[in-house]
Structure formats: structure tokens, C-alpha cells
Motif scaffolding. Structure first.
Motif, PDB file in Angstrom:
ATOM      1  N   LEU A 135       0.812  -1.210   0.000  1.00 17.29           N
ATOM      2  CA  LEU A 135       0.000   0.000   0.000  1.00 17.29           C
ATOM      3  C   LEU A 135       0.849   1.266   0.000  1.00 17.29           C
ATOM      4  N   LEU A 142       1.561   2.955  -3.518  1.00 15.75           N
ATOM      5  CA  LEU A 142       0.506   3.497  -4.376  1.00 15.75           C
ATOM      6  C   LEU A 142       0.910   4.868  -4.915  1.00 15.75           C
ATOM      7  N   TYR A 193      -7.139  -1.727   0.016  1.00 13.56           N
ATOM      8  CA  TYR A 193      -7.174  -0.823  -1.131  1.00 13.56           C
ATOM      9  C   TYR A 193      -8.617  -0.506  -1.503  1.00 13.56           C
ATOM     10  N   ARG A 245      -8.937   3.401  -0.064  1.00 16.24           N
ATOM     11  CA  ARG A 245      -8.249   4.250  -1.026  1.00 16.24           C
ATOM     12  C   ARG A 245      -9.140   5.436  -1.392  1.00 16.24           C
ATOM     13  N   LEU A 296      -9.959   6.223  -5.132  1.00 17.41           N
ATOM     14  CA  LEU A 296     -10.658   5.195  -5.898  1.00 17.41           C
ATOM     15  C   LEU A 296     -12.089   5.673  -6.160  1.00 17.41           C
TER      16      LEU A 296
END
Length: 238
Positions: free
Chosen positions: A16, A19, A100, A104, A107
């Protein structure tokens, strides 16, 4: 949509902490192994090998980011649903994939690729359970729809809507959209592009009309001498 045809591979993420930090928007692609996830990405990007289509289920084990422009990304998630995945890989997915999807912030939504001949599996439902608490939209591509007759396609659409009502509340079902999709026949591409472009806050780019053909003035055709002579003779005879 030209935006998706700009897609290029950006990076592979195993943690993670790796990212992309410049991201302003991401759309994740999820699906059971062999459901046609990589083929769908390739079709939308109009690129035959952007996302590698493997004959070995579950070959993708990390998050693969494909850059569009200005911090926009398509994200190819690990395939799931096969028996030969080593335990450590499954644990890695639990430590990477679930957080995620749940946390996130950039997203925007998830595209779930489902084989139109089989509809939701238990693992598909688990994926939706992971994602549902985010309140973000889900777009379901019923892949390989070219293998179905028109009646079977209609039953697949209604069957998927029924599945969504069964596994979630009205709010969840309202955030899910469904369409038929065929990578082989390139059917459903325009619909998918319109939905995903909307998530990115982009309006569809209208097709340019061909330039008008130049106008040509018609030239007067000269009168034939024989006709002129005939007219003259006729006039003189009056």
C-alpha cells in the motif's frame, strides 16, 4: 473515448505504501480468474496486450496501474477464484486488496467483470461485500455476451439485477449498473466508456463531423451551334 486509448503501463504495486501519490482518480477492474478482465481492459484501451491475458488463472498477483493522463489511472486487480493459489499469495491479497478497496480515497469506483454465462460466484459476492461500505459505484460488465443468444442475454441481465437486490440493500443496488460486454465482438464499449468517463468527470467527446464538400458552381452549358442555327432559321421564317 480517446482518454482510454492513451492508457500506458505505469507501475506494479505490491504494498500500500507504493501506491501512486499523484493520483486524482482511479477505477479498479476486478473479476474472477478467466472472467475476461484483462481482455476488457485491452478492449477499452484498444490495445491488444496492454493488460497481459494469461492462460494460467491468477497470474496477476499485484495491483497493476495504467496511466491515462493527469493522475488518472485504471487499476488491474488480482484475479481470484482458483484453487492453486499458494496460501501466502492469498494472505498478501487480504493485506493489499481489501484495504485498497475499502480505504483508497482516490478510488472512484469498481468495474466488476462477470462471465455472463455463470453470473455471480461466492467470491464475486465477497468482492462486492468488501466494496459496498465505501458507498462508491460499481459497474458490472457481463463478459463474453457474444456466446449467448438474445434471449439468454436478456435473462442474464435480469438475473444479475436480481442477484444485486438479493445481496444488498436498495442503496447498494442503486449504485450498481450492469451491461452486456464482448471483447471479441467489441460490443458494449461505448456504454462502458460513457459510464467510466462520467466517474472521471469527463463528458463524451462528440465525433467530429466530416468537413462539408466544397461547393462548385455549375457552369452554363454552351448551346449547340446546330440548335442555334435551327432557332435562327425558325425565327427568320416567321
Amino acid at each position: 473515448m480517446p482518454l482510454f486509448q492513451k492508457a500506458v503501463f505505469h507501475t506494479t504495486v505490491a504494498r500500500l505504501s507504493d501506491l501512486p501519490i499523484d493520483s486524482v482518480g482511479e477505477i479498479a477492474f476486478a473479476g474472477r480468474s478467466n472472467a475476461g478482465k484483462s481482455s476488457a481492459i485491452n478492449t477499452l484501451a484498444n490495445h491488444s496486450r496492454l493488460a497481459f491475458v494469461s492462460k494460467t488463472p491468477g497470474r496477476t498477483q499485484h495491483l497493476n496501474f495504467f496511466s491515462l493522463d493527469e493522475g488518472r489511472y485504471l487499476v488491474d486487480l488480482p484475479g481470484y477464484g482458483f484453487a492453486k493459489a499458494p496460501g501466502e499469495i492469498r494472505e498478501q491479497w487480504d493485506g493489499l486488496l481489501a484495504p485498497y478497496l475499502r480505504f483508497r480515497s482516490t478510488l472512484l469506483g469498481m468495474v466488476l467483470i462477470v462471465d455472463s454465462r455463470h453470473l455471480l460466484t461466492e467470491l464475486d459476492e465477497q468482492m462486492l461485500d468488501w466494496f459496498a461500505p465505501t458507498g462508491k459505484p460499481v459497474h458490472i460488465l457481463l463478459s463474453k455476451s457474444d456466446k449467448l443468444t438474445r434471449n439468454e442475454q436478456a435473462r442474464a441481465m435480469s438475473g444479475m439485477q436480481e442477484c444485486l437486490r438479493r445481496i444488498g440493500d436498495a442503496d447498494f443496488a442503486g449504485r450498481c449498473t450492469v451491461q452486456l460486454f464482448s471483447s471479441l465482438k467489441k460490443e458494449g464499449v461505448d456504454t462502458a466508456e460513457a459510464v467510466l468517463g462520467g466517474w472521471f468527470g469527463l463528458e463524451p467527446v462528440p465525433a467530429k463531423a466530416p468537413p462539408p464538400a466544397p461547393r462548385t458552381e455549375k457552369k452554363a452549358r454552351p448551346r449547340k451551334r446546330s440548335a442555334q442555327g435551327w432557332s435562327a432559321r425558325t425565327g427568320s421564317s416567321r
